[in-house]
Motif scaffolding. Sequence first.
Motif, mmCIF file in Angstrom:
data_model
loop_
_atom_site.group_PDB
_atom_site.id
_atom_site.type_symbol
_atom_site.label_atom_id
_atom_site.label_comp_id
_atom_site.label_asym_id
_atom_site.label_seq_id
_atom_site.Cartn_x
_atom_site.Cartn_y
_atom_site.Cartn_z
ATOM 1 N N VAL A 46 0.833 -1.206 0.000
ATOM 2 C CA VAL A 46 0.000 0.000 0.000
ATOM 3 C C VAL A 46 0.873 1.264 0.000
ATOM 4 N N GLY A 47 0.355 2.318 -0.632
ATOM 5 C CA GLY A 47 1.160 3.514 -0.878
ATOM 6 C C GLY A 47 1.232 4.467 0.296
ATOM 7 N N VAL A 48 2.071 4.132 1.261
ATOM 8 C CA VAL A 48 2.395 5.103 2.314
ATOM 9 C C VAL A 48 3.909 5.301 2.281
ATOM 10 N N PHE A 49 4.348 6.525 2.569
ATOM 11 C CA PHE A 49 5.786 6.775 2.589
ATOM 12 C C PHE A 49 6.414 6.058 3.780
ATOM 13 N N ARG A 50 7.610 5.541 3.583
ATOM 14 C CA ARG A 50 8.356 4.943 4.703
ATOM 15 C C ARG A 50 9.757 5.528 4.733
ATOM 16 N N ASP A 51 10.257 5.749 5.953
ATOM 17 C CA ASP A 51 11.629 6.243 6.071
ATOM 18 C C ASP A 51 12.590 5.054 6.081
ATOM 19 N N LEU A 223 -4.388 14.969 -7.992
ATOM 20 C CA LEU A 223 -3.070 15.422 -7.534
ATOM 21 C C LEU A 223 -2.866 14.915 -6.102
ATOM 22 N N ALA A 224 -2.236 13.757 -5.983
ATOM 23 C CA ALA A 224 -2.158 13.092 -4.671
ATOM 24 C C ALA A 224 -0.726 12.936 -4.164
ATOM 25 N N TYR A 225 0.259 13.354 -4.981
ATOM 26 C CA TYR A 225 1.666 13.117 -4.586
ATOM 27 C C TYR A 225 2.507 14.368 -4.795
ATOM 28 N N HIS A 226 1.891 15.533 -4.605
ATOM 29 C CA HIS A 226 2.562 16.807 -4.849
ATOM 30 C C HIS A 226 3.801 16.939 -3.948
ATOM 31 N N GLY A 227 4.951 17.130 -4.573
ATOM 32 C CA GLY A 227 6.193 17.321 -3.808
ATOM 33 C C GLY A 227 7.017 16.055 -3.669
ATOM 34 N N ILE A 250 -11.180 20.536 -13.314
ATOM 35 C CA ILE A 250 -11.339 20.149 -11.902
ATOM 36 C C ILE A 250 -10.007 19.594 -11.412
ATOM 37 N N VAL A 251 -9.620 19.990 -10.197
ATOM 38 C CA VAL A 251 -8.423 19.412 -9.578
ATOM 39 C C VAL A 251 -8.817 18.846 -8.211
ATOM 40 N N ALA A 252 -8.506 17.567 -8.009
ATOM 41 C CA ALA A 252 -8.739 16.908 -6.706
ATOM 42 C C ALA A 252 -7.385 16.733 -6.032
ATOM 43 N N TYR A 253 -7.271 17.183 -4.783
ATOM 44 C CA TYR A 253 -5.967 17.217 -4.101
ATOM 45 C C TYR A 253 -6.023 16.389 -2.818
ATOM 46 N N SER A 254 -4.933 15.650 -2.582
ATOM 47 C CA SER A 254 -4.827 14.881 -1.339
ATOM 48 C C SER A 254 -3.629 15.347 -0.535
ATOM 49 N N CYS A 255 -3.798 15.490 0.779
ATOM 50 C CA CYS A 255 -2.681 15.811 1.683
ATOM 51 C C CYS A 255 -2.205 14.555 2.419
ATOM 52 N N ASP A 256 -2.675 13.376 1.986
ATOM 53 C CA ASP A 256 -2.290 12.138 2.685
ATOM 54 C C ASP A 256 -0.779 11.975 2.736
ATOM 55 N N LYS A 257 -0.168 12.031 1.536
ATOM 56 C CA LYS A 257 1.253 11.676 1.466
ATOM 57 C C LYS A 257 2.154 12.860 1.760
ATOM 58 N N ASN A 258 1.847 14.029 1.174
ATOM 59 C CA ASN A 258 2.820 15.123 1.302
ATOM 60 C C ASN A 258 2.738 15.852 2.642
ATOM 61 N N PHE A 259 1.696 15.593 3.429
ATOM 62 C CA PHE A 259 1.671 16.079 4.813
ATOM 63 C C PHE A 259 1.631 14.899 5.788
ATOM 64 N N GLY A 260 1.625 13.679 5.263
ATOM 65 C CA GLY A 260 1.607 12.490 6.119
ATOM 66 C C GLY A 260 0.345 12.390 6.972
ATOM 67 N N LEU A 261 -0.770 12.900 6.447
ATOM 68 C CA LEU A 261 -1.997 12.976 7.262
ATOM 69 C C LEU A 261 -3.024 11.909 6.881
ATOM 70 N N TYR A 262 -2.529 10.804 6.371
ATOM 71 C CA TYR A 262 -3.371 9.732 5.816
ATOM 72 C C TYR A 262 -4.717 9.569 6.536
#
Length: 413
Positions: A46-51, A223-227, A250-262
């Motif tokens: 699943v697409g979550v960022f990992r360090d 737009l779900a991976y900005h940055g 229309i632009v749909a934006y997600s802050c899940d990944k680029n703010f880590g707010l899943y």
Amino acid sequence: MSGELTSVALDGTIFSTLKAEAPDALLALIGLHAADPRPTKIDVGVGVFRDATGATPVFAAVKEAELWLAQTQLSKSYLGPEGDVRFTELLAELALGRRTGGSRDLVGLQTPGGTGALRLGAELLARAAPGRSIWVGTPTWANHVPLLAGAGLAVRPHRFFDPEESDLDFAAMMIDLGAAKPGDILLLHGCCHNPTGVSFSLSEWQAIAALCAERGLLPFVDLAYHGLGQDIETDVAGVRLLVESVPAAIVAYSCDKNFGLYRDRVGAIWVKAPTSQVDAVRSNLYALARINWSMPPDHGAAVVRLILDTPELRADWEAELGAMAARIADLRERLAAANPRFAPLGRQQGMFAMLPLGPAAVTALRADHGIYMAGNGRINIAGLGEATVNRFVAACAPYLGTKPSPVQQPPDD
Ligand code: LMR
């Protein structure tokens, strides 16, 4: 009593007509990976960022903003269907380089995550033009097609990705879109394509913008991976160009990944429309939000607003996001260097790549090596570490090229 009523009564309830749905295959990987006791297992599902330690940490700027909110927020009373207006305005500036407040042709609304924004946009379009065609490049995010079709749009596939070359097939895409009719909708990924990682060059964005403007197509951008590609300016250069080139988008934006707010579900939608139509668009968006979720959750959006509005927090967030993008780029380089079949990954961007692995290979990699990836061969590159890249490549090597190439045919008209 009619026959129908009798059968409902005998079966117990109205739900007797429902057929069980298979669990979402991608989300099911979370549980499968968690239940695997092997210490060597690798989660590229699943697409979550990992360090580098495999964690998905809370951004330092988010923690700061949350502390500040906890100390100063005096009420959690309703905000209204539009959500946090300042959040949507600041995010519009970040994504589109425009302020909704000062713009007569742009409407913005806070949504529960990017999925909420996609669904709201799809419902708005279906309300305006029931059954209208929406062109979707294949492959795409697994949730796109059910979400768009479920809202009442007619999904039309177009070619996008050449699985042999693991690369964008822009020529085929433009040929297929030659069949689009004025008023049709075109779904696009703003950057860091999910699942392939391929991105458009600026000249390709220009060609898409020209096509939309000339043929009267409405771009609907996810737009779900900005940055997470190159940086926060470069990643959205194409989207900005596109939105400026057409009268409606229309632009749909997600802050899940680029703010880590899943799990806080933070997103927004912006609709660009001719000035004379803006009031109708706004009121329909508010009405659709009201019947879907009434009002969006506040906490995550308030955190993003504080970060974007506070220079120190913003600088901190940008630095952390930049480090995430750099980690993904570094892993891409390592993968590309490790095996010639992985070379295209070095040219692509964002968290995802699609490997030429068939379903049997995906299953064998899971059973034999504890490698968890999506069934279509998509990997979340951030799930790898400097220490696991080579082991991952070695495990995949015998199977590379086992994916049967889908026959790429232009959609029938
Ligand atoms: C993904 O594609 O893995 C993420 O966007 C999570 C999701 O909801 O599918």
